[in-house]
Design a protein around this motif. Structure first.
Motif, PDB file in Angstrom:
ATOM      1  N   SER A   6       0.796  -1.232   0.000  1.00  0.00           N
ATOM      2  CA  SER A   6       0.000   0.000   0.000  1.00  0.00           C
ATOM      3  C   SER A   6       0.829   1.283   0.000  1.00  0.00           C
ATOM      4  O   SER A   6       0.275   2.372  -0.109  1.00  0.00           O
ATOM      5  CB  SER A   6      -0.939   0.020   1.210  1.00  0.00           C
ATOM      6  N   ASN A  43       3.924   7.666  -1.841  1.00  0.00           N
ATOM      7  CA  ASN A  43       2.637   7.314  -2.442  1.00  0.00           C
ATOM      8  C   ASN A  43       1.937   6.324  -1.524  1.00  0.00           C
ATOM      9  O   ASN A  43       2.474   5.252  -1.238  1.00  0.00           O
ATOM     10  CB  ASN A  43       2.850   6.662  -3.817  1.00  0.00           C
ATOM     11  N   TRP A  44       0.748   6.684  -1.066  1.00  0.00           N
ATOM     12  CA  TRP A  44      -0.020   5.811  -0.188  1.00  0.00           C
ATOM     13  C   TRP A  44      -1.312   5.447  -0.915  1.00  0.00           C
ATOM     14  O   TRP A  44      -2.132   6.308  -1.204  1.00  0.00           O
ATOM     15  CB  TRP A  44      -0.309   6.513   1.129  1.00  0.00           C
ATOM     16  N   PHE A  45      -1.478   4.163  -1.219  1.00  0.00           N
ATOM     17  CA  PHE A  45      -2.655   3.687  -1.932  1.00  0.00           C
ATOM     18  C   PHE A  45      -3.693   3.296  -0.893  1.00  0.00           C
ATOM     19  O   PHE A  45      -3.646   2.217  -0.313  1.00  0.00           O
ATOM     20  CB  PHE A  45      -2.267   2.533  -2.862  1.00  0.00           C
ATOM     21  N   GLU A  48      -7.791   0.125  -3.164  1.00  0.00           N
ATOM     22  CA  GLU A  48      -7.590  -0.382  -4.515  1.00  0.00           C
ATOM     23  C   GLU A  48      -8.483  -1.596  -4.721  1.00  0.00           C
ATOM     24  O   GLU A  48      -8.026  -2.719  -4.894  1.00  0.00           O
ATOM     25  CB  GLU A  48      -6.125  -0.759  -4.731  1.00  0.00           C
ATOM     26  N   GLN A  54      -9.565   3.603  -7.408  1.00  0.00           N
ATOM     27  CA  GLN A  54      -8.356   3.584  -6.595  1.00  0.00           C
ATOM     28  C   GLN A  54      -8.188   4.978  -6.010  1.00  0.00           C
ATOM     29  O   GLN A  54      -8.210   5.970  -6.735  1.00  0.00           O
ATOM     30  CB  GLN A  54      -7.134   3.234  -7.436  1.00  0.00           C
ATOM     31  N   SER A  56      -5.638   7.380  -3.804  1.00  0.00           N
ATOM     32  CA  SER A  56      -4.245   7.426  -3.366  1.00  0.00           C
ATOM     33  C   SER A  56      -3.869   8.836  -2.921  1.00  0.00           C
ATOM     34  O   SER A  56      -4.437   9.828  -3.378  1.00  0.00           O
ATOM     35  CB  SER A  56      -3.311   6.960  -4.481  1.00  0.00           C
ATOM     36  N   HIS A  58      -0.481  11.377  -2.331  1.00  0.00           N
ATOM     37  CA  HIS A  58       0.899  11.543  -2.782  1.00  0.00           C
ATOM     38  C   HIS A  58       1.527  12.739  -2.076  1.00  0.00           C
ATOM     39  O   HIS A  58       0.892  13.788  -1.948  1.00  0.00           O
ATOM     40  CB  HIS A  58       0.942  11.745  -4.298  1.00  0.00           C
TER      41      HIS A  58
END
Length: 192
Positions: A6, A43-45, A48, A54, A56, A58
């Motif tokens: 992630s 970057n943190w997802f 998803e 998705q 995210s 940043h």
């Protein structure tokens, strides 16, 4: 640089175009040179899902320098993106929304927005900048897959300096602007 399920860390880049002293707002002031920014980006997802969008977050932190190797300071540009791929019965469409802020230190703002007393005129008073929020932006983009190798895309972006610490600089002639563009991507070869 780092990758997990992630979270990832990579390098981010950005560029600033040159501005000549014959620009009306900067008349008789020194030219602004072509500049580049580089630094790490977190970057943190957040989500998803298989079928949903998705989401995210940043967080790039970049150092700026011009082509004369002069430091221009630091910027931090947090943003959130919501992206949906493979929309439609044949998965031909994708869409993305993003929003973010740009924070910069005083040195960065000085380079673009400061008016030193020696360059002050009756219509352009001396102005000293500060560090803090520089601008806010919103963007939407989308693409359509024409074929396996060809994709058409477009974007619309709005940016404003009005909530920022430099919006009252005499060098700011427009606080907000829209940008739009279209493009075409062609994948000429893929690996297995």
């Amino acid at each position: 640089l780092f990758n997990s399920e992630s979270v990832s860390i990579d390098l981010g880049f950005s560029f600033g175009l040159p501005v000549k002293g014959d620009n009306r707002a900067r008349e008789d002031m020194p030219d602004l040179h072509l500049s580049g920014q580089i630094g790490p980006r977190l970057n943190w997802f957040i989500s998803e899902p298989a079928d949903g969008p998705q989401i995210s977050f940043h967080l790039p932190v970049r150092h700026a320098r011009d082509i004369k190797n002069n430091s221009q300071g630091w910027v931090v540009e947090p943003s959130i993106k919501i992206e949906q791929r493979n929309i439609g019965s044949e998965s031909r469409y994708s869409a993305r929304f993003d929003a973010g802020l740009l924070y910069a230190n005083k040195q960065y703002h000085d380079y673009y927005y400061e008016v030193e007393p020696e360059f002050a005129t009756t219509g352009r008073p001396a102005y000293e900048t500060d560090s803090g929020l520089s601008n806010f932006f919103l963007g939407v983009s989308g693409s359509y897959k024409i074929s396996k190798r060809l994709r058409l895309s477009g974007f619309l972006r709005w940016k404003t300096l009005s909530p920022g610490v430099v919006d009252d600089s005499p060098l700011v002639t427009d606080e907000s602007y829209f940008a739009a563009g279209i493009g075409m991507n062609w994948v000429f070869k893929t690996s297995e």
